[in-house]
Scaffold this motif. Sequence first.
Motif, PDB file in Angstrom:
ATOM      1  N   ARG A 200       0.852  -1.193   0.000  1.00 20.92           N
ATOM      2  CA  ARG A 200       0.000   0.000   0.000  1.00 20.92           C
ATOM      3  C   ARG A 200       0.887   1.242   0.000  1.00 20.92           C
ATOM      4  O   ARG A 200       1.967   1.244   0.595  1.00 20.92           O
ATOM      5  N   MET A 201       0.410   2.252  -0.652  1.00 20.38           N
ATOM      6  CA  MET A 201       1.121   3.530  -0.670  1.00 20.38           C
ATOM      7  C   MET A 201       0.152   4.642  -0.296  1.00 20.38           C
ATOM      8  O   MET A 201      -0.953   4.731  -0.847  1.00 20.38           O
ATOM      9  N   ALA A 202       0.551   5.482   0.640  1.00 18.65           N
ATOM     10  CA  ALA A 202      -0.229   6.674   0.980  1.00 18.65           C
ATOM     11  C   ALA A 202       0.418   7.888   0.337  1.00 18.65           C
ATOM     12  O   ALA A 202       1.627   7.912   0.092  1.00 18.65           O
ATOM     13  N   TRP A 203      -0.387   8.898   0.048  1.00 21.50           N
ATOM     14  CA  TRP A 203       0.156  10.156  -0.456  1.00 21.50           C
ATOM     15  C   TRP A 203      -0.836  11.284  -0.211  1.00 21.50           C
ATOM     16  O   TRP A 203      -2.013  11.065   0.048  1.00 21.50           O
ATOM     17  N   ILE A 204      -0.332  12.504  -0.326  1.00 23.09           N
ATOM     18  CA  ILE A 204      -1.144  13.721  -0.241  1.00 23.09           C
ATOM     19  C   ILE A 204      -1.216  14.339  -1.628  1.00 23.09           C
ATOM     20  O   ILE A 204      -0.222  14.368  -2.360  1.00 23.09           O
ATOM     21  N   GLU A 205      -2.401  14.855  -1.992  1.00 22.14           N
ATOM     22  CA  GLU A 205      -2.523  15.577  -3.255  1.00 22.14           C
ATOM     23  C   GLU A 205      -3.474  16.759  -3.084  1.00 22.14           C
ATOM     24  O   GLU A 205      -4.311  16.777  -2.181  1.00 22.14           O
ATOM     25  N   TRP A 206      -3.317  17.752  -3.931  1.00 23.77           N
ATOM     26  CA  TRP A 206      -4.204  18.917  -3.918  1.00 23.77           C
ATOM     27  C   TRP A 206      -4.200  19.568  -5.295  1.00 23.77           C
ATOM     28  O   TRP A 206      -3.379  19.231  -6.153  1.00 23.77           O
ATOM     29  N   SER A 207      -5.118  20.487  -5.496  1.00 25.09           N
ATOM     30  CA  SER A 207      -5.280  21.089  -6.815  1.00 25.09           C
ATOM     31  C   SER A 207      -5.478  22.592  -6.704  1.00 25.09           C
ATOM     32  O   SER A 207      -5.873  23.113  -5.659  1.00 25.09           O
ATOM     33  N   HIS A 208      -5.182  23.274  -7.795  1.00 23.55           N
ATOM     34  CA  HIS A 208      -5.438  24.711  -7.884  1.00 23.55           C
ATOM     35  C   HIS A 208      -6.920  24.994  -7.672  1.00 23.55           C
ATOM     36  O   HIS A 208      -7.766  24.184  -8.060  1.00 23.55           O
ATOM     37  N   PRO A 209      -7.263  26.127  -7.026  1.00 20.64           N
ATOM     38  CA  PRO A 209      -6.387  27.214  -6.577  1.00 20.64           C
ATOM     39  C   PRO A 209      -5.893  27.049  -5.138  1.00 20.64           C
ATOM     40  O   PRO A 209      -5.348  27.997  -4.572  1.00 20.64           O
ATOM     41  N   ASN A 210      -6.094  25.859  -4.556  1.00 20.52           N
ATOM     42  CA  ASN A 210      -5.732  25.667  -3.153  1.00 20.52           C
ATOM     43  C   ASN A 210      -4.231  25.507  -2.968  1.00 20.52           C
ATOM     44  O   ASN A 210      -3.525  25.001  -3.848  1.00 20.52           O
ATOM     45  N   MET A 211      -3.783  25.913  -1.795  1.00 21.46           N
ATOM     46  CA  MET A 211      -2.471  25.535  -1.308  1.00 21.46           C
ATOM     47  C   MET A 211      -2.681  24.326  -0.392  1.00 21.46           C
ATOM     48  O   MET A 211      -3.804  24.068   0.051  1.00 21.46           O
ATOM     49  N   PRO A 212      -1.633  23.554  -0.082  1.00 22.81           N
ATOM     50  CA  PRO A 212      -1.852  22.317   0.686  1.00 22.81           C
ATOM     51  C   PRO A 212      -2.417  22.547   2.074  1.00 22.81           C
ATOM     52  O   PRO A 212      -3.014  21.634   2.648  1.00 22.81           O
ATOM     53  N   TRP A 213      -2.237  23.750   2.630  1.00 23.33           N
ATOM     54  CA  TRP A 213      -2.806  24.043   3.947  1.00 23.33           C
ATOM     55  C   TRP A 213      -4.239  24.572   3.852  1.00 23.33           C
ATOM     56  O   TRP A 213      -4.884  24.778   4.867  1.00 23.33           O
ATOM     57  N   ASP A 214      -4.737  24.799   2.646  1.00 26.37           N
ATOM     58  CA  ASP A 214      -6.142  25.185   2.468  1.00 26.37           C
ATOM     59  C   ASP A 214      -7.020  23.938   2.414  1.00 26.37           C
ATOM     60  O   ASP A 214      -7.831  23.698   3.300  1.00 26.37           O
TER      61      ASP A 214
END
Length: 676
Positions: A200-214
Amino acid sequence: MTSSSSASPSKLTAPYGSWKSPISADLVSGASKLLAGTAVDALGRLIFLESRPSQSGRMVLVRASPENQDPVDITPEDCSVRTVAMGSESGGAFTVLGDTVIFSNYQDQRLYKKSMTSADSCPVPVTPDYGGPVVCYADGVFDQRFNRYVTVREDFRESSLNSTTTIVAVGLDGYIREPEVLVAGNDFYAFPRMDPKGKRMAWIEWSHPNMPWDEAQLWVGYIADNGEVHKRVCVAGDDPRIMESPTEPKWSSKGELFFITDRHNGFWNLYRWAESNNEVISAYSLDAEFSRPLWNFGMNSYEFIQSNEGKNLIACSYRKSGRSYLGILDDVEGSLSLLSIPFTDINNITLGFSCLYVEGASEVHPLSVAKVILDDHKSKAVDFKILWSSSPDCLKYESYFSLPKFIEFPTEVPGKTAFAFFYPPSNSDYQATIDEKPPLLLGSHGGPTFESRGILNLSIQYWTSRGWAFVDVNYGGSTGYGREYRERLLGKWGIVDVNDCCSCARYLVDSGMVDGERLCATGESAGGYTTLAALAFRDTFKAGASLYGIADLRMLKAEETHKFESRYIDNLVGTEKEYFDRSPINFVDKFSCPIILFQGLEDMSVPPKQARTIYHALKEKGLPVALVEYEGEGHGFRKAENIKFTLEQQMVFFARLVGHFKAADEITPIKIDNFV
């Protein structure tokens, strides 16, 4: 604290700002070493990555010696271990497994593998040569099941600005080939982490216009027998009713997934994933921050340790009211035992053999790495030893140190307060003239989603030991105080931060702690913008210094800066009109005091033309202004000579134009336009 009612015969009497100090600009520039990660090798020895200002900021991988011998450089002189993925200035550039290290080389951004058993072994490339640094890697982990390296890749081959970010697998069998894409389709990825069995692999992802802390999402992918990710589950961040920013996923030795998120109380707290029903369970709840914003790869705020009782304990750090704490969390009992160590500020934790390696600092300790040995029950720290320091000899100047005072002050919004660290003038050799109040230099931190910390910073001591007061402001929008405080800046950048900085200066003046006629401001990057905005739109300060600061917000839109920050200020500013109205460059007629600007010519975050534009505008207007540009510097100065020059020129600039005193140091000032 700020004035002398009676003379001390053992001290010299001289005006604030004119005191002589052994904390020189050379000392500050030599101590401006950065730390960009720690690890442990097969024998439990500490591996760390340090910058060397004396070598033009080269990043060197080093192995500490357990026998008090000199540390040993692991990487050769022609390498600098640094990644530029996602605009990162440091962090996530290397990974250690046993006696092997894989690292990113700054010049070509290729990944290299090196054995650490021999200092003479040459690094061997493991990724293709694309003829230049057009593909970069960061935040990798070894996947022993398939003998590969899983990492975040940013690919600029199709566009220098609109890059493609993916999670890829790099083969380690000795053949160089195109990495295999494992996860793709979103704008950004971080923290790819394999479970102990590689299934298993975990990861973090996010997309515009957010920053990772949003807003961000935590995913788990299941690895098929051919190495591909064949099934995915979203663990956190997919509920539209909950705004959260998960970060730092990590698998325990038992195969349990832990992570940090701010879903319940608005603070980054520890959680655990129950895989059977895809439920998120709180591991410990506290109105404190167990992590920090993901500006750089490689954050490591907690580690799993094994107790003699067989418990799964977690060593973790958190921040509350401007101070860090180190503790041991018993997830089963839900209890947190604090450890007593000298550090009051902690960045990262690395698990060693029967010990912890802690990156931290305090009011009298500069940025350091300490070895912390725990008792058998893992409830007390029985030994504490500093192994690396950014300035190992600075304690001999302790009698000149100014100790920060954590202050909370009222803002322009009724009922709302903000925070800062105030440093009064301090010099064991000098006292001020009777009833004189010191000049103030106010610092506004960068980011703006970042935080000032009350630690030993020799660049601040450079000022306070010469008779200046210094205040480091955590304006609304800063981290360390929860999501609600962080979101004060949404839609109001250039308003809340400016108001809070001005309110802080007025609070110190009204409290009788500083001279209201000698208020100066300085800031780096976003802090440079706050400085320029305060000088353009308020009349609080008498002079300012902007270090690679932002003058025109519109220049930070997608076409002008790198992908990671290209939509950052959308949420902080708003409409086109607000972009215009909050850009100091559009209101040069409102500037009324001297300004000095410093800019790196290789800055990818803030284009150099911003400093040039405001310089020429102020010069044409007739205000005293100076511009210093540095070849070979990016977003933040790494070369010792440039760090020294920047500090000295700020000092002499303020002394000449608003200080009403002569600086004690012999500094040759640069030419100031419109000033004789």
